[in-house]
Design a protein around this motif. Structure first.
Motif, PDB file in Angstrom:
ATOM      1  N   MET A  33       0.830  -1.197   0.000  1.00 39.77           N
ATOM      2  CA  MET A  33       0.000   0.000   0.000  1.00 39.77           C
ATOM      3  C   MET A  33       0.873   1.259   0.000  1.00 39.77           C
ATOM      4  SD  MET A  33      -3.196   0.706   2.542  1.00 39.77           S
ATOM      5  CE  MET A  33      -2.169   0.804   3.969  1.00 39.77           C
ATOM      6  N   SER A  34       1.968   1.217   0.722  1.00 37.70           N
ATOM      7  CA  SER A  34       2.888   2.350   0.747  1.00 37.70           C
ATOM      8  C   SER A  34       3.470   2.611  -0.631  1.00 37.70           C
ATOM      9  CB  SER A  34       4.027   2.078   1.724  1.00 37.70           C
ATOM     10  OG  SER A  34       3.540   1.877   3.001  1.00 37.70           O
ATOM     11  N   PHE A  37       0.882   4.303  -2.784  1.00 36.83           N
ATOM     12  CA  PHE A  37       0.708   5.715  -2.495  1.00 36.83           C
ATOM     13  C   PHE A  37       1.857   6.549  -3.038  1.00 36.83           C
ATOM     14  CE2 PHE A  37      -2.157   4.628   1.289  1.00 36.83           C
ATOM     15  CZ  PHE A  37      -3.289   4.781   0.503  1.00 36.83           C
ATOM     16  N   LEU A  74      -0.802  10.708   2.441  1.00 38.00           N
ATOM     17  CA  LEU A  74      -1.592   9.484   2.304  1.00 38.00           C
ATOM     18  C   LEU A  74      -0.910   8.318   3.000  1.00 38.00           C
ATOM     19  CD1 LEU A  74      -2.668   9.654  -1.445  1.00 38.00           C
ATOM     20  CD2 LEU A  74      -4.187   9.673   0.521  1.00 38.00           C
ATOM     21  N   SER A  77      -1.238   8.757   6.834  1.00 41.62           N
ATOM     22  CA  SER A  77      -2.603   8.577   7.337  1.00 41.62           C
ATOM     23  C   SER A  77      -3.065   7.133   7.237  1.00 41.62           C
ATOM     24  CB  SER A  77      -3.565   9.497   6.594  1.00 41.62           C
ATOM     25  OG  SER A  77      -3.659   9.122   5.238  1.00 41.62           O
ATOM     26  N   ALA A  78      -2.562   6.396   6.268  1.00 37.51           N
ATOM     27  CA  ALA A  78      -2.975   5.003   6.106  1.00 37.51           C
ATOM     28  C   ALA A  78      -2.125   4.051   6.940  1.00 37.51           C
ATOM     29  CB  ALA A  78      -2.894   4.610   4.639  1.00 37.51           C
ATOM     30  N   GLY A  80       1.113   3.196   6.372  1.00 39.33           N
ATOM     31  CA  GLY A  80       1.969   2.377   5.534  1.00 39.33           C
ATOM     32  C   GLY A  80       3.378   2.245   6.086  1.00 39.33           C
TER      33      GLY A  80
END
Length: 113
Positions: A33-34, A37, A74, A77-78, A80
């Protein structure tokens, strides 16, 4: 001067090590996911830069600087995980002896390859 901060980072290394040991799949998903982003942020930055670029001016570079922070926002905040951050955290954890060198080597090889 920075002893409290170093202790917090070393404790974070212990927590991450425990998390990776129990939830390797979840951790790999966070790492992917990182990367996603960061790719989105780079694509956005270069798209905006190509639109705002004027010959002989630095508008494009300024646009990259003003838009790439969104990717990092992002990412933060997620929740990652980036490999470079893990290198820092686990190195401090190893130096402070909250994580063993064997565990650090295992995590780095597992996550890098």
């Amino acid at each position: 001067m920075y002893a409290d901060d170093i202790k917090k980072v070393a404790e974070s290394a212990k927590n991450k090590s425990d998390f990776i040991g129990g939830n390797l799949t979840k951790y790999i998903v966070l790492a992917m996911m990182s990367g996603f982003f960061i790719i989105i942020g780079v694509a956005l930055s270069f798209s905006v830069a190509s639109i705002t670029q004027v010959e002989g001016k630095f508008y494009g570079k300024i646009a990259i600087g003003l838009t790439f922070w969104m990717a990092l926002g992002l990412l933060a905040s997620a929740g990652g995980e980036l490999f470079t951050g893990n290198c820092f955290v686990f190195t401090v954890g190893c130096l402070e002896r909250t994580v063993s060198l064997i565990k650090v080597s295992w995590v780095r090889t597992k996550l890098f390859f």
